[in-house]
Design a protein around this motif. Structure first.
Motif, mmCIF file in Angstrom:
data_model
loop_
_atom_site.group_PDB
_atom_site.id
_atom_site.type_symbol
_atom_site.label_atom_id
_atom_site.label_comp_id
_atom_site.label_asym_id
_atom_site.label_seq_id
_atom_site.Cartn_x
_atom_site.Cartn_y
_atom_site.Cartn_z
ATOM 1 N N GLN A 158 -8.866 8.408 7.686
ATOM 2 C CA GLN A 158 -7.399 8.012 7.350
ATOM 3 C C GLN A 158 -7.048 7.844 5.996
ATOM 4 O O GLN A 158 -6.254 8.105 5.293
ATOM 5 N N ILE A 159 -8.102 6.784 5.337
ATOM 6 C CA ILE A 159 -7.701 6.441 3.823
ATOM 7 C C ILE A 159 -7.855 7.717 3.188
ATOM 8 O O ILE A 159 -7.134 7.997 2.160
ATOM 9 N N GLU A 160 -8.866 8.619 3.352
ATOM 10 C CA GLU A 160 -9.093 9.937 2.606
ATOM 11 C C GLU A 160 -7.834 10.916 2.675
ATOM 12 O O GLU A 160 -7.302 11.500 1.697
ATOM 13 N N ARG A 161 -7.033 10.599 3.676
ATOM 14 C CA ARG A 161 -5.979 11.570 3.930
ATOM 15 C C ARG A 161 -4.764 10.740 3.059
ATOM 16 O O ARG A 161 -4.084 11.497 2.423
ATOM 17 N N ILE A 162 -4.609 9.605 2.997
ATOM 18 C CA ILE A 162 -3.662 8.874 2.189
ATOM 19 C C ILE A 162 -3.898 9.234 0.648
ATOM 20 O O ILE A 162 -2.968 9.665 -0.124
ATOM 21 N N ARG A 174 5.257 -5.063 -5.259
ATOM 22 C CA ARG A 174 4.597 -4.998 -6.510
ATOM 23 C C ARG A 174 3.117 -3.984 -6.220
ATOM 24 O O ARG A 174 2.879 -3.202 -7.109
ATOM 25 N N ASN A 175 2.443 -4.257 -5.002
ATOM 26 C CA ASN A 175 1.507 -3.512 -4.718
ATOM 27 C C ASN A 175 1.370 -3.162 -3.336
ATOM 28 O O ASN A 175 2.134 -3.756 -2.614
ATOM 29 N N ILE A 176 0.982 -1.882 -2.931
ATOM 30 C CA ILE A 176 0.900 -1.320 -1.500
ATOM 31 C C ILE A 176 -0.530 -1.030 -1.057
ATOM 32 O O ILE A 176 -1.429 -0.845 -1.785
ATOM 33 N N GLY A 177 -0.838 -1.215 0.275
ATOM 34 C CA GLY A 177 -1.981 -0.902 0.763
ATOM 35 C C GLY A 177 -2.066 -0.655 2.143
ATOM 36 O O GLY A 177 -0.926 -0.329 2.823
ATOM 37 N N LEU A 178 -3.152 -0.606 2.728
ATOM 38 C CA LEU A 178 -3.389 -0.303 4.247
ATOM 39 C C LEU A 178 -4.189 -1.266 4.904
ATOM 40 O O LEU A 178 -4.746 -2.085 4.437
ATOM 41 N N SER A 179 -4.086 -1.401 6.332
ATOM 42 C CA SER A 179 -4.871 -2.453 7.031
ATOM 43 C C SER A 179 -5.173 -1.565 8.477
ATOM 44 O O SER A 179 -4.355 -0.848 9.027
ATOM 45 N N ASN A 180 -6.315 -1.744 8.930
ATOM 46 C CA ASN A 180 -6.812 -1.164 10.020
ATOM 47 C C ASN A 180 -6.906 0.180 10.112
ATOM 48 O O ASN A 180 -6.885 0.772 10.815
ATOM 49 N N PHE A 181 -7.006 0.754 8.785
ATOM 50 C CA PHE A 181 -7.204 2.351 8.901
ATOM 51 C C PHE A 181 -8.866 2.506 8.677
ATOM 52 O O PHE A 181 -9.365 1.881 8.092
ATOM 53 N N ASN A 182 -9.041 3.959 9.163
ATOM 54 C CA ASN A 182 -10.676 4.115 9.006
ATOM 55 C C ASN A 182 -10.828 5.087 7.806
ATOM 56 O O ASN A 182 -9.733 5.366 7.095
ATOM 57 N N ILE A 183 -12.218 5.385 7.558
ATOM 58 C CA ILE A 183 -12.398 6.298 6.629
ATOM 59 C C ILE A 183 -11.581 7.460 6.398
ATOM 60 O O ILE A 183 -11.158 8.092 5.322
#
Length: 334
Positions: free
Chosen positions: A188-192, A177-186
């Motif tokens: 890496q999140i901005e890249r996604i 239903r939802n997707i997300g991230l874990s243990n990612f840094n700033i």
């Protein structure tokens, strides 16, 4: 993503175990309860008993991962409760995660399907990209591959963007239903965020009073990404994790607040993070502690208490989960 108001005193007065736990509304639909049962390092009979206790006292958020190797046990208990009518599928929020050995676009669907079969459900409420550092296992059960010298066999070609696109396809397929991230840094999140078609609904990351991750949380808030804190009690089962600092549950400031409010130190630490707007997933296999950890919605910390706990932040030095296996990988987030 919209956070529900943190419980007020008037709301707390009417709260009972049977009431719905306040939750965070996720951008892609559904609600994540503010408190869930963490299941890291909990397996088999212990896992089944812990989950039964948690469900009995009102937990409706269960966090697991392929890496934890307990999805089968969780699935057994969930099947019991669903079959008996004690809960409906819509009432239980289930999170699981892609293992590091599945960090390739072509492997995502297979690993999620394996998780669904073990959990005995047709979809999960949240599927997380567990770690940005990929690994190369000899088969699907080799979850922590190491060489003859005990070094992690990492995949230096891990492509975060292509893996995320494959995770997005699991929403299209109805398996998440939802997707997300874990243990990612700033970074890496901005890249996604630059390439995503479906925005991450959640970031699960280590957060506790010693390691408050303020910059990371600010980025998530800016982009409407909810935050779920793992290790919210400072991981007392990793006794040496705090180094020279006292174990967080034993810190004089925490104990003083707990004594004044007639609460446990764990309740104070969990309430602190909830009032900062985060979901929390404390891990315990002790029935009394599982029950106590859930009883955090019938009191509030004052502005002074919050400030006192915020002062415990040690920044990067407060991190407990060092994840040494990732240090040699180009995508090491730390």
């Amino acid at each position: 993503m919209r956070e529900t108001q943190c419980p007020s005193e008037s709301w707390c007065d009417s709260f009972t175990m049977a009431d719905q736990v306040p939750s965070i509304e996720l951008g892609n639909g559904g609600n994540m309860p503010y408190i869930g049962l963490g299941t890291f390092k909990t397996k088999d009979c212990e896992m089944r008993e812990s989950l039964r206790v948690a469900l009995e006292c009102g937990y409706r958020h269960v966090d697991t991962a392929t890496f934890y190797q307990n999805e089968d046990a969780i699935g057994e208990v969930l099947q019991e409760w669903l079959a008996s009518g004690k809960v409906t599928r819509e009432e239980v929020f289930i999170t699981t995660k892609l293992p590091r050995i599945g960090n390739r676009a072509g492997d995502v669907a297979r690993f999620l399907q394996k998780s669904l079969e073990k959990l005995r459900v047709s979809y999960v409420d949240l599927y997380l990209f567990h770690h940005p550092v990929g690994a190369i296992g000899k088969d699907d059960d080799d979850l922590s591959p190491v060489d003859s010298e005990g070094n992690s066999i990492n995949d230096p070609d891990t492509d975060l963007e292509s893996v995320w696109k494959a995770i997005e396809e699991q929403v299209d397929a109805g398996r998440a239903r939802n997707i997300g991230l874990s243990n990612f840094n700033i970074v890496q999140i901005e890249r996604i965020l630059k390439v995503c078609r479906i925005r991450p609904a959640n970031l699960q990351v280590e957060v506790h009073a010693y390691h408050q991750q303020r910059d990371l949380r600010a980025l998530c808030h800016k982009h409407g990404i909810s935050v779920c804190a793992f290790g919210p009690l400072g991981a007392p089962y990793m006794a040496d994790g705090a180094g020279e600092r006292p174990v967080l549950l034993e810190h004089p400031k925490v104990v003083s607040i707990a004594n004044r409010l007639a609460r446990t130190p764990a309740q104070v630490l969990l309430r602190f993070l909830i009032q900062l707007g985060m979901a929390v997933i404390p891990k315990s296999s002790n029935p009394d502690r599982i029950r106590q950890n859930f009883q955090v919605f019938d009191f509030e910390l004052s502005t002074e208490d919050m400030s006192s706990l915020e002062d415990l932040d040690c920044g990067k030095e407060g991190k407990i989960f060092t994840m040494e296996f990732s240090k040699s990988h180009p995508e090491c987030p730390f």
